[in-house]
Design a protein around this motif. Sequence first.
Motif, mmCIF file in Angstrom:
data_model
loop_
_atom_site.group_PDB
_atom_site.id
_atom_site.type_symbol
_atom_site.label_atom_id
_atom_site.label_comp_id
_atom_site.label_asym_id
_atom_site.label_seq_id
_atom_site.Cartn_x
_atom_site.Cartn_y
_atom_site.Cartn_z
ATOM 1 N N LEU A 362 0.811 -1.123 -0.095
ATOM 2 C CA LEU A 362 0.004 0.114 -0.017
ATOM 3 C C LEU A 362 0.900 1.283 -0.032
ATOM 4 C CD1 LEU A 362 -2.906 0.694 0.151
ATOM 5 C CD2 LEU A 362 -2.872 0.728 2.743
ATOM 6 N N ALA A 363 1.937 1.230 0.678
ATOM 7 C CA ALA A 363 2.905 2.513 0.887
ATOM 8 C C ALA A 363 3.397 2.809 -0.520
ATOM 9 C CB ALA A 363 4.137 2.097 1.616
ATOM 10 N N ALA A 364 3.678 1.836 -1.360
ATOM 11 C CA ALA A 364 4.107 2.075 -2.798
ATOM 12 C C ALA A 364 3.135 2.969 -3.761
ATOM 13 C CB ALA A 364 4.444 0.725 -3.717
ATOM 14 N N ARG A 365 1.531 2.814 -3.314
ATOM 15 C CA ARG A 365 0.644 3.476 -3.983
ATOM 16 C C ARG A 365 0.314 4.864 -3.336
ATOM 17 N NH1 ARG A 365 0.996 -1.940 -4.645
ATOM 18 N NH2 ARG A 365 0.574 -2.818 -6.567
ATOM 19 N N ILE A 366 0.317 4.927 -1.736
ATOM 20 C CA ILE A 366 -0.195 6.185 -1.242
ATOM 21 C C ILE A 366 0.754 6.922 -0.487
ATOM 22 C CG2 ILE A 366 -2.639 5.315 -1.430
ATOM 23 C CD1 ILE A 366 -2.448 4.521 1.664
ATOM 24 N N GLY A 367 1.992 6.028 -0.342
ATOM 25 C CA GLY A 367 3.007 6.752 0.425
ATOM 26 C C GLY A 367 3.105 6.434 1.960
ATOM 27 N N TYR A 368 4.104 6.621 2.602
ATOM 28 C CA TYR A 368 3.995 6.012 4.008
ATOM 29 C C TYR A 368 3.229 7.152 4.814
ATOM 30 C CZ TYR A 368 8.614 4.035 2.912
ATOM 31 O OH TYR A 368 9.860 3.067 2.296
ATOM 32 N N GLY A 369 2.782 8.227 4.609
ATOM 33 C CA GLY A 369 2.011 9.298 5.314
ATOM 34 C C GLY A 369 0.563 8.461 4.794
ATOM 35 N N GLY A 370 0.225 8.075 3.774
ATOM 36 C CA GLY A 370 -0.900 7.423 3.651
ATOM 37 C C GLY A 370 -1.056 6.415 4.482
ATOM 38 N N VAL A 371 -0.250 5.421 4.419
ATOM 39 C CA VAL A 371 -0.460 4.273 5.204
ATOM 40 C C VAL A 371 -0.772 4.642 6.883
ATOM 41 C CG1 VAL A 371 0.803 2.192 6.230
ATOM 42 C CG2 VAL A 371 1.034 2.860 3.900
ATOM 43 N N VAL A 372 0.109 5.693 7.240
ATOM 44 C CA VAL A 372 -0.016 5.819 8.615
ATOM 45 C C VAL A 372 -1.198 6.478 8.836
ATOM 46 C CG1 VAL A 372 0.598 7.649 10.499
ATOM 47 C CG2 VAL A 372 2.267 6.430 9.112
ATOM 48 N N ALA A 373 -2.156 7.278 7.915
ATOM 49 C CA ALA A 373 -3.319 8.030 8.052
ATOM 50 C C ALA A 373 -4.385 6.722 8.048
ATOM 51 C CB ALA A 373 -3.718 8.615 6.828
ATOM 52 N N ALA A 374 -4.293 5.799 7.327
ATOM 53 C CA ALA A 374 -4.898 4.359 7.023
ATOM 54 C C ALA A 374 -5.142 3.832 8.435
ATOM 55 C CB ALA A 374 -4.567 3.600 6.097
#
Length: 395
Positions: A362-374
């Motif tokens: 998932l990080a490859a698609r939405i970035g590390y920040g996106g994963v933390v938000a999820a």
Amino acid sequence: MHLQRAWRLLASLYSTQFLGLMFFVVAMAAILRDRGASLDTIGLVYLLGMVWPLKALWAPLIDRYAIGRQGHYRGWLLFTQGGMVLCLALIGLLDLQADFALIYLLCLATSLLSATQDIAVDGLACRLLTAADRGFGNGLQIGGGLVGNLVGGGAMLMLYPTFGWTGCCLTLAALTALSWLQLLRYREPAWPRPARPAGYSRLIGFWRAPGRLRLLLLLLIYPAGSALAYSIVMPSLIDAGWGLESVGLVVNVLGSLAGVAGALVYGRLLRRYSRRRAMVVAALLQLLGICGLALPAMGWASAAMAGAAVVAYFLLYNPAATVLATLMMDQSSAASPSTDYTLQVSLSQCFVMLLTSAGAMLAARIGYGGVVAAAVVLALLAAAASLRWTPRSAT
């Protein structure tokens, strides 16, 4: 005095059960790669860890059948603990590259013995510990696993240049043997034998009790946020320019030590709280730890602050792991404690492993920040679920 002896035994067993497995999937994998082993070989090593989520498949056998006459679970523990000692000693006498096929089979045997030992020690703990004592008992369980990771994975990799392959394996065998010696002196209480011992039907029957669907959803949702967040800890640090030594120090050493402290302290505090209140408070602590990972994930902090955020994550996540393990022990019956507890743990672990794997993709698609938000969203759901779905009392 009896309870103090039980604490020492449980702490020892929960720590040594992980020594060999963590050495294989962390230290041995790194040693093999350093010697030029292919990624396919490393993948085979990582598969050793998949034995643990499958242990519910043979947990009913541990509840139903005894080994020896000096304690139902003690017999299983003597057998599995002694088997791990023997396997580790044999592995140390072999050459890692020339004898890899045989070493791998012995590693697989060690993993199977370790998983079976965990089934037996969980069954023993379920029967030994009262509802008031289960919090600290599960603090020992979570802390012991972190100690096993710290020693088997981190310390042995650091000592490998000095000790060598044989020295590391024999050291782990000696440490594992300490628990076996404790078992020799331990006398398990005589438990009443159920008129109809539980069998494999219990794997389905457990979920037929009232409220078990909500329990299942809670087991899956509660650790989901931290599992997703954990997937980006090491990649984000490496992408920020951290060396492997620094990552190992912060994640495997300092993080593990913080996790042990968090588990043991919160385990003690569980005596003062209802299960529901303890679940909610731990969920909020978990949420804080996940939010802190935004610092290294987004590159918003210095190296020192990023490291502190990672250590804080381990400190604040492990209370949630401790209270969830305590809740699962509450829901385990006296007639089939190993089966009930292992079934819950296995399902939760499988989902956690899937989320951890998915997090990196998932990080490859939405970035590390996106994963933390999820992960934050999942942690908020965990807090809400713990408020509404936590069972009120032990089974």
